[in-house]
Design a protein around this motif. Structure first.
Motif, PDB file in Angstrom:
ATOM      1  N   ARG A  32       0.805  -1.246   0.014  1.00 28.19           N
ATOM      2  CA  ARG A  32      -0.203  -0.014  -0.042  1.00 28.19           C
ATOM      3  C   ARG A  32       0.889   1.209  -0.032  1.00 28.19           C
ATOM      4  O   ARG A  32       0.562   2.216  -0.824  1.00 28.19           O
ATOM      5  N   GLN A  33       2.062   1.247   0.728  1.00 28.83           N
ATOM      6  CA  GLN A  33       2.778   2.309   0.866  1.00 28.83           C
ATOM      7  C   GLN A  33       3.454   2.566  -0.308  1.00 28.83           C
ATOM      8  O   GLN A  33       3.643   3.843  -0.882  1.00 28.83           O
ATOM      9  N   LEU A  34       3.812   1.559  -1.207  1.00 27.31           N
ATOM     10  CA  LEU A  34       4.609   1.628  -2.346  1.00 27.31           C
ATOM     11  C   LEU A  34       3.689   2.370  -3.472  1.00 27.31           C
ATOM     12  O   LEU A  34       4.103   3.059  -4.172  1.00 27.31           O
ATOM     13  N   ALA A  35       2.253   1.845  -3.508  1.00 31.22           N
ATOM     14  CA  ALA A  35       1.411   2.194  -4.314  1.00 31.22           C
ATOM     15  C   ALA A  35       1.074   3.672  -4.238  1.00 31.22           C
ATOM     16  O   ALA A  35       0.986   4.188  -5.317  1.00 31.22           O
ATOM     17  N   VAL A  36       1.055   4.029  -3.183  1.00 30.78           N
ATOM     18  CA  VAL A  36       0.731   5.493  -2.666  1.00 30.78           C
ATOM     19  C   VAL A  36       1.680   6.373  -3.130  1.00 30.78           C
ATOM     20  O   VAL A  36       1.587   7.375  -3.859  1.00 30.78           O
ATOM     21  N   ALA A  37       3.109   5.904  -2.992  1.00 26.62           N
ATOM     22  CA  ALA A  37       4.100   6.744  -3.267  1.00 26.62           C
ATOM     23  C   ALA A  37       4.302   6.669  -4.861  1.00 26.62           C
ATOM     24  O   ALA A  37       4.631   7.660  -5.327  1.00 26.62           O
ATOM     25  N   VAL A  38       4.140   5.519  -5.750  1.00 30.68           N
ATOM     26  CA  VAL A  38       4.030   5.747  -7.004  1.00 30.68           C
ATOM     27  C   VAL A  38       3.142   6.532  -7.703  1.00 30.68           C
ATOM     28  O   VAL A  38       3.204   7.347  -8.625  1.00 30.68           O
ATOM     29  N   LEU A  39       1.825   6.574  -7.147  1.00 32.97           N
ATOM     30  CA  LEU A  39       0.818   7.380  -7.554  1.00 32.97           C
ATOM     31  C   LEU A  39       1.141   8.937  -7.350  1.00 32.97           C
ATOM     32  O   LEU A  39       0.831   9.796  -8.214  1.00 32.97           O
ATOM     33  N   ALA A  40       1.447   9.080  -6.104  1.00 37.66           N
ATOM     34  CA  ALA A  40       2.128  10.460  -5.916  1.00 37.66           C
ATOM     35  C   ALA A  40       3.010  11.010  -6.591  1.00 37.66           C
ATOM     36  O   ALA A  40       2.985  12.150  -7.241  1.00 37.66           O
ATOM     37  N   THR A  41       4.063  10.153  -7.240  1.00 38.10           N
ATOM     38  CA  THR A  41       4.893  10.673  -8.074  1.00 38.10           C
ATOM     39  C   THR A  41       4.465  10.575  -9.524  1.00 38.10           C
ATOM     40  O   THR A  41       4.786  11.881 -10.020  1.00 38.10           O
ATOM     41  N   LEU A  42       3.513   9.882  -9.880  1.00 37.27           N
ATOM     42  CA  LEU A  42       3.192   9.928 -11.250  1.00 37.27           C
ATOM     43  C   LEU A  42       2.228  11.271 -11.253  1.00 37.27           C
ATOM     44  O   LEU A  42       2.111  12.233 -12.361  1.00 37.27           O
ATOM     45  N   TYR A  43       1.550  11.609 -10.317  1.00 39.58           N
ATOM     46  CA  TYR A  43       0.670  12.710 -10.235  1.00 39.58           C
ATOM     47  C   TYR A  43       1.576  14.239 -10.574  1.00 39.58           C
ATOM     48  O   TYR A  43       1.383  14.945 -10.887  1.00 39.58           O
ATOM     49  N   THR A  44       2.557  14.137  -9.494  1.00 42.24           N
ATOM     50  CA  THR A  44       3.455  15.271  -9.757  1.00 42.24           C
ATOM     51  C   THR A  44       4.080  15.638 -11.084  1.00 42.24           C
ATOM     52  O   THR A  44       4.231  16.698 -11.670  1.00 42.24           O
ATOM     53  N   ALA A  45       4.394  14.315 -11.685  1.00 41.06           N
ATOM     54  CA  ALA A  45       4.977  14.494 -13.111  1.00 41.06           C
ATOM     55  C   ALA A  45       4.160  14.894 -14.174  1.00 41.06           C
ATOM     56  O   ALA A  45       4.378  15.875 -14.806  1.00 41.06           O
ATOM     57  N   PHE A  46       2.698  14.541 -13.766  1.00 36.71           N
ATOM     58  CA  PHE A  46       1.724  15.010 -14.604  1.00 36.71           C
ATOM     59  C   PHE A  46       1.477  16.504 -14.505  1.00 36.71           C
ATOM     60  O   PHE A  46       1.416  16.973 -15.543  1.00 36.71           O
ATOM     61  N   LEU A  47       1.650  16.976 -13.467  1.00 37.82           N
ATOM     62  CA  LEU A  47       1.526  18.396 -13.109  1.00 37.82           C
ATOM     63  C   LEU A  47       2.610  19.332 -13.748  1.00 37.82           C
ATOM     64  O   LEU A  47       2.498  20.441 -14.188  1.00 37.82           O
ATOM     65  N   ILE A  48       3.750  18.661 -13.864  1.00 42.07           N
ATOM     66  CA  ILE A  48       4.890  19.356 -14.553  1.00 42.07           C
ATOM     67  C   ILE A  48       4.416  19.492 -16.047  1.00 42.07           C
ATOM     68  O   ILE A  48       4.851  20.457 -16.754  1.00 42.07           O
ATOM     69  N   PHE A  49       4.083  18.357 -16.617  1.00 43.09           N
ATOM     70  CA  PHE A  49       3.702  18.322 -18.035  1.00 43.09           C
ATOM     71  C   PHE A  49       2.296  19.491 -17.912  1.00 43.09           C
ATOM     72  O   PHE A  49       2.375  20.284 -19.058  1.00 43.09           O
ATOM     73  N   ALA A  50       1.440  19.417 -17.029  1.00 43.53           N
ATOM     74  CA  ALA A  50       0.491  20.368 -17.333  1.00 43.53           C
ATOM     75  C   ALA A  50       0.960  21.981 -16.926  1.00 43.53           C
ATOM     76  O   ALA A  50       0.334  22.695 -17.655  1.00 43.53           O
ATOM     77  N   ALA A  51       1.789  22.122 -16.403  1.00 45.80           N
ATOM     78  CA  ALA A  51       2.314  23.379 -16.280  1.00 45.80           C
ATOM     79  C   ALA A  51       3.112  24.214 -17.592  1.00 45.80           C
ATOM     80  O   ALA A  51       2.733  25.308 -17.833  1.00 45.80           O
ATOM     81  N   GLY A  52       3.514  23.148 -18.543  1.00 46.03           N
ATOM     82  CA  GLY A  52       3.837  23.850 -19.652  1.00 46.03           C
ATOM     83  C   GLY A  52       5.441  24.302 -19.717  1.00 46.03           C
ATOM     84  O   GLY A  52       5.930  24.529 -18.557  1.00 46.03           O
ATOM     85  N   LEU A  53       5.862  24.552 -20.735  1.00 48.09           N
ATOM     86  CA  LEU A  53       7.161  24.981 -21.028  1.00 48.09           C
ATOM     87  C   LEU A  53       7.362  26.491 -20.339  1.00 48.09           C
ATOM     88  O   LEU A  53       8.457  26.794 -19.922  1.00 48.09           O
ATOM     89  N   ARG A  54       6.502  27.329 -20.458  1.00 42.85           N
ATOM     90  CA  ARG A  54       6.673  28.560 -19.858  1.00 42.85           C
ATOM     91  C   ARG A  54       7.107  28.722 -18.500  1.00 42.85           C
ATOM     92  O   ARG A  54       8.189  29.289 -18.330  1.00 42.85           O
ATOM     93  N   TYR A  55       6.293  28.000 -17.503  1.00 41.55           N
ATOM     94  CA  TYR A  55       6.512  28.287 -16.428  1.00 41.55           C
ATOM     95  C   TYR A  55       8.028  27.205 -15.924  1.00 41.55           C
ATOM     96  O   TYR A  55       8.701  27.511 -14.802  1.00 41.55           O
TER      97      TYR A  55
END
Length: 490
Positions: free
Chosen positions: A411-434
Motif C-alpha cells: 500500500r505504501q509503495l502504491a501510494v508513493a508511485v501514484l503521488a510521483t506520477l501525479y506530480t510528474a503529470f503536473l509538470i507536464f500540465a504546467a507547460g514549458l513557460r513556467y
C-alpha cells in the motif's frame, strides 16, 4: 556530516517551540486556505464547465491525498528528517538536488506571498480605483509596507505568531462556509445545467482539465505544512495526523466553492469577474452586501495565510542552513526561536517578485502559476523518495522492521508511485513557460550552495552535481532567451 561542523546559532540551547495537533492542523489549513479559494470560480470558468471541474477535482483530490499520505508515512518512518520537502529530497537524491528542493519550495512560498498582497489590493481596488487590480505602483507600495510590517510582527516570536494563526484560521473559514450555504440556496438548476459541458471557448475535455491543474496545485500548497514545521511538534505522530486532517477539511471546501458557483451565473460571465471572483458570484446571488462580506473575509483569510507561509518559508531556509546546505548565516535564530536572517531573505525575495509583477499582463495569475510551478520539483522529489523508502532502498533511508505486513508495504509503495506520477503529470500540465521561468530562479540560487560548500572547505561539485548544474544553467539561459524573444511572456 559531523555535528561540530554545523553552523553556530545564538539560540542553540533554546528549545524549539512545541505545537499541539490542533495548532499543527491549523497551520496546514491556514496555509492552504488563502488567496486561492477566493479566485477559484473565475479560474475554473476560464477553462472548463461543471463536468471538467468535477474531473479536475477528482484528479487533484486523489493526487494530493497521495501526497498527504506520503508526508504522513515519511513523518513516521523518518522522524530524523525535519523541514519535510527539503529533507526528503536531500536524503533520497543528494545534497545538490536537496538544495534545489529547499530553494524551490522556499521561492514558491515567497512568490505565493505576493499573490496575497496582489489580491488584497485588487479587492480594495474595487472602491479605490488607483489600486487597479493590485498591479499599480500605489498597490505595490502599500503591499511593500504590509510585507515589512509582518516581518516586524513575526520577528517577535514564532510561538506567538503560530497561536494567532490558529485563531485566524477559524475566523476565515466562516465567510467561505457562509458563501457555500448561500450559493446552494440561490443555485439555479437551469444555469447549472447550461454550464455542465462548458462554454464554446473551452477546448477538449482533456485540455479543459489540464488548464485547471496549476490552479488546484496552488490552492493545495500547504498540505505539507505540518511536515515543514515538524521540529516544533509535541508528538511526532501528530505531524501525519495534522496533514491528513487538514487536507480532507479543505478539499471539501475548495471543491464546493467551485461547483456551486456554476449555478449562479453563466460560466462566460464568471470568467470575466474581477478577482476575487467569489465576491462577484455572491453579489450576483444576494446583492452588493455579498461582495463586501466576501471581501472582508478574504482580507482576514489572506493575512492569515501570509503569516503561515512566511513562517514555513523561513523555517525551510533555517533548517537547510543547520544541515549545512545553505550558508551559515541563515542558521541563526533569536532566543524566541525566530530565524531572523532567513526571515529577512524571505521578505526580500517577496519584495523583488512584487516589483516584477508590475511588468506582468496579469499580476495575480502570473504569481499564482509561478508559485505552483516552483513547488512541483520539490513535491516530485519528495514523492520519489517515498518510493525509494517503500522498496527498502538503504541508500534512501531505513528499511521497515522485520514482521511488517507485506500488504502494508505494498500500500505504501502504491501510494508513493501514484503521488510521483501525479506530480510528474503536473509538470507536464504546467507547460514549458513556467518550467523555463523556474530555471531562471533556480540557476542563480546555486551561489548559496557554493557559499555553503566553501564555508565547509569542501569541493564545490561532484561530477554528478556538475551535470545538474549544467542542466539548470542551460534551462535558465533558454528561459532568458525565450523572454527576450517574446516566445514566453510574464
Amino acid at each position: 556530516m559531523a555535528q561540530a561542523e554545523r553552523a553556530p546559532s545564538a539560540p542553540e540551547s533554546a528549545p524549539a517551540a512545541k505545537l499541539t495537533l490542533l495548532t499543527l492542523t491549523a497551520m496546514v489549513v491556514g496555509s492552504m486556505v488563502g488567496a486561492g479559494v477566493f479566485s477559484l470560480p473565475r479560474r475554473f470558468a476560464q477553462e472548463t464547465g461543471v463536468a471538467g471541474a468535477l474531473i479536475s477535482w477528482a484528479i487533484a483530490g486523489a493526487g494530493m491525498l497521495m501526497l498527504a499520505l506520503v508526508f504522513q508515512t515519511l513523518a513516521v518512518r523518518r522522524p530524523d528528517l525535519d523541514a519535510g520537502v527539503y529533507a526528503y529530497a536531500k536524503a533520497g537524491f543528494g545534497e545538490y538536488l536537496g538544495f534545489f528542493s529547499a530553494f524551490g519550495y522556499w521561492a514558491s512560498a515567497c512568490v505565493g506571498n505576493v499573490t496575497y498582497w496582489v489580491l488584497i489590493m485588487s479587492t480594495i481596488g474595487a472602491v479605490v480605483p488607483a489600486l487597479g487590480e493590485g498591479d499599480t505602483v500605489l498597490a505595490a507600495a502599500l503591499s511593500s509596507v504590509g510585507l515589512w510590517a509582518f516581518f516586524l510582527f513575526i520577528r517577535r516570536g514564532v510561538k506567538e505568531a503560530a497561536a494567532i494563526n490558529r485563531i485566524v484560521t477559524a475566523a476565515k473559514l466562516v465567510p467561505i462556509l457562509f458563501f457555500i450555504v448561500l450559493t446552494l440556496f440561490y443555485l439555479d438548476p437551469g444555469v447549472f445545467a447550461d454550464n455542465f459541458a462548458g462554454a464554446d471557448y473551452a477546448g477538449s475535455l482533456f485540455d479543459q482539465v489540464r488548464g485547471t491543474m496549476l490552479a488546484t496545485v496552488f490552492v493545495f500548497l500547504g498540505v505539507e505544512g505540518a511536515s515543514v514545521y515538524s521540529r516544533h511538534a509535541k508528538r511526532r505522530e501528530d505531524v501525519g495526523r495534522a496533514t491528513v486532517l487538514g487536507f480532507l477539511s479543505v478539499f471539501a471546501v475548495f471543491a464546493s466553492v467551485t461547483i456551486v458557483s456554476y449555478g449562479i451565473l453563466p460560466m462566460s460571465e464568471i470568467a470575466e469577474l474581477r478577482q476575487p471572483s467569489m465576491a462577484g458570484v455572491l453579489e450576483a446571488a444576494v446583492g452588493t452586501w455579498g461582495n463586501a462580506f466576501v471581501s472582508v473575509g478574504l482580507i482576514i483569510s489572506v493575512l492569515g495565510a501570509y503569516l503561515a507561509w512566511t513562517l514555513m518559508a523561513a523555517e525551510v531556509l533555517f533548517v537547510a542552513a543547520k544541515d549545512e546546505d545553505m550558508p551559515r548565516f541563515l542558521g541563526r535564530a533569536t532566543a524566541q526561536d525566530v530565524p531572523v536572517p532567513a526571515l529577512v531573505m524571505t521578505t526580500v525575495l517577496s519584495q523583488i517578485i512584487l516589483i516584477v509583477t508590475l511588468f506582468s499582463d496579469d499580476a495575480f495569475n502570473f504569481a499564482l502559476d509561478l508559485t505552483s510551478a516552483l513547488s512541483l520539483i520539490p513535491f516530485l522529489l519528495a514523492a520519489a523518495f517515498a518510493v525509494k523508502v517503500a522498496v527498502g532502498d538503504r541508500r534512501a533511508g531505513r528499511t521497515e522492521a522485520a514482521g511488517t505486513a507485506t500488504g502494508r508495504r505494498r500500500r505504501q509503495l502504491a501510494v508513493a508511485v501514484l503521488a510521483t506520477l501525479y506530480t510528474a503529470f503536473l509538470i507536464f500540465a504546467a507547460g514549458l513557460r513556467y518550467v523555463l521561468i523556474s530555471f531562471i530562479l533556480y540557476a542563480p540560487a546555486t551561489i548559496l550552495f557554493v557559499m555553503a560548500r566553501r564555508e565547509q572547505g569542501r569541493r564545490l561539485f561532484s561530477p554528478r552535481e556538475y551535470v545538474i548544474l549544467a542542466v539548470s544553467v542551460a534551462g535558465a539561459v533558454l528561459g532568458i532567451v525565450a523572454l527576450a524573444a517574446g516566445w514566453v511572456e510574464l
